[in-house]
Design an enzyme around this catalytic site. Structure first.
Site, PDB file in Angstrom:
ATOM      1  N   SER A 152      -2.129  16.512  -1.427  1.00  0.00           N
ATOM      2  CA  SER A 152      -2.764  15.934  -0.338  1.00  0.00           C
ATOM      3  C   SER A 152      -2.719  14.486  -1.089  1.00  0.00           C
ATOM      4  O   SER A 152      -1.823  14.512  -2.057  1.00  0.00           O
ATOM      5  CB  SER A 152      -4.401  15.997  -1.172  1.00  0.00           C
ATOM      6  OG  SER A 152      -5.241  16.740  -0.686  1.00  0.00           O
ATOM      7  N   GLU A 183      -1.648  -1.898   7.418  1.00  0.00           N
ATOM      8  CA  GLU A 183      -2.823  -1.686   8.283  1.00  0.00           C
ATOM      9  C   GLU A 183      -3.853  -1.427   7.832  1.00  0.00           C
ATOM     10  O   GLU A 183      -4.164  -0.083  10.080  1.00  0.00           O
ATOM     11  CB  GLU A 183      -1.429  -1.567   9.041  1.00  0.00           C
ATOM     12  CG  GLU A 183      -0.519  -2.653   9.440  1.00  0.00           C
ATOM     13  CD  GLU A 183       0.452  -3.285   8.563  1.00  0.00           C
ATOM     14  OE1 GLU A 183       0.427  -1.884   7.904  1.00  0.00           O
ATOM     15  OE2 GLU A 183       1.515  -3.645   8.977  1.00  0.00           O
ATOM     16  N   SER A 184      -3.564  -0.396   7.068  1.00  0.00           N
ATOM     17  CA  SER A 184      -4.952   0.558   7.062  1.00  0.00           C
ATOM     18  C   SER A 184      -4.562   1.993   6.508  1.00  0.00           C
ATOM     19  O   SER A 184      -3.919   1.483   5.642  1.00  0.00           O
ATOM     20  CB  SER A 184      -5.935   1.051   8.416  1.00  0.00           C
ATOM     21  OG  SER A 184      -6.789  -0.163   8.836  1.00  0.00           O
ATOM     22  N   HIS A 204      -3.172  16.335   5.097  1.00  0.00           N
ATOM     23  CA  HIS A 204      -3.712  17.158   3.796  1.00  0.00           C
ATOM     24  C   HIS A 204      -2.799  18.472   3.426  1.00  0.00           C
ATOM     25  O   HIS A 204      -3.124  18.886   5.180  1.00  0.00           O
ATOM     26  CB  HIS A 204      -5.013  17.836   3.658  1.00  0.00           C
ATOM     27  CG  HIS A 204      -6.574  16.386   3.180  1.00  0.00           C
ATOM     28  ND1 HIS A 204      -6.394  15.776   1.660  1.00  0.00           N
ATOM     29  CD2 HIS A 204      -6.731  15.546   3.466  1.00  0.00           C
ATOM     30  CE1 HIS A 204      -7.174  14.996   1.815  1.00  0.00           C
ATOM     31  NE2 HIS A 204      -6.832  14.817   3.073  1.00  0.00           N
ATOM     32  N   CYS A 219      -4.436  -0.646  12.347  1.00  0.00           N
ATOM     33  CA  CYS A 219      -4.616  -1.821  13.412  1.00  0.00           C
ATOM     34  C   CYS A 219      -3.596  -3.345  13.410  1.00  0.00           C
ATOM     35  O   CYS A 219      -2.274  -2.913  12.594  1.00  0.00           O
ATOM     36  CB  CYS A 219      -6.205  -2.588  12.140  1.00  0.00           C
ATOM     37  SG  CYS A 219      -5.307  -3.184  11.289  1.00  0.00           S
TER      38      CYS A 219
END
Lengths: 131, 131
Positions: A55, A62-63, A68, A83
């Site tokens: 993981s 930008e986020s 996983h 974004c």
């Protein structure tokens, strides 16, 4: 569309086992995908699980990108949440499909933070990480 | 459904400004949501952006919780990605809606890693973080 974010949800089936079963390989691929998409990397966290499975998240200005992996099913779930107008999530997605040798893929895009009847266009500020 | 993961995508509009504009508040809420949902927390990364906005991820043995906030729009995007039978993502979602005082919400659930014609049920291993 008047939305703050784009969220690409990637399903990767029939991946090459070696590619999704090694922490350094998976981590390297996500970081490189973020760079190629013009993301600004803020933080990187990856963990390997026992008996197997990885993981990880690349937090970007930008986020984020997340992954996983289920090596026992040769499957990986990848999210590219972005974004702004600079980042090109499709480039990250294309790169990861190739790196993991996925035989069967699906990608779904969702808009996040949609303002249907906004009087003004919703715009993203120029984000800079400070803490 | 024969899927490895459940992915809840939460849209939180009209949030209380103070609740989504403070790094410690947002971080504390996500950690508490993970705990209440019976998740096993593996790693926590949060960042505050300039001039405003918080991004954070709680990596859990069962996948992750993530958040991105846009205080200027009183909006937050939350993802709760989980696998296995123990974690109860609805509890995390309900808690976060309450904590952020969201006036308008939407939650969409997606199955991740679906094996349509699997000969055997797909099952999650008992994951333990090792690195």
């Amino acid at each position: 569309m008047n939305a703050l974010g784009r969220h690409l949800l990637l399903e990767l089936f029939d991946c090459e086992l070696d590619a999704i079963n090694n922490l350094e390989t998976v981590k390297g691929a996500l970081i490189e995908a973020a760079k190629r998409a013009q993301a600004t990397i803020v933080d990187v966290v990856f963990h390997e699980f026992n008996p197997f499975g990885i993981s990880g998240v690349v937090v970007i200005a930008e986020s984020h990108l997340s992954i996983h992996t289920w090596p026992e099913y040769r499957y990986a779930a990848v999210d590219v949440f972005s974004c702004g107008d600079v980042l090109q999530p499709e480039i990250a997605v294309g790169y990861l499909v190739e790196q993991f040798g996925a035989g069967r893929t699906s990608v779904v895009e969702l808009q996040r933070g949609m303002f249907i009847n906004a009087r003004h266009p919703v715009v993203n500020k120029g984000a800079v990480a400070v803490s």
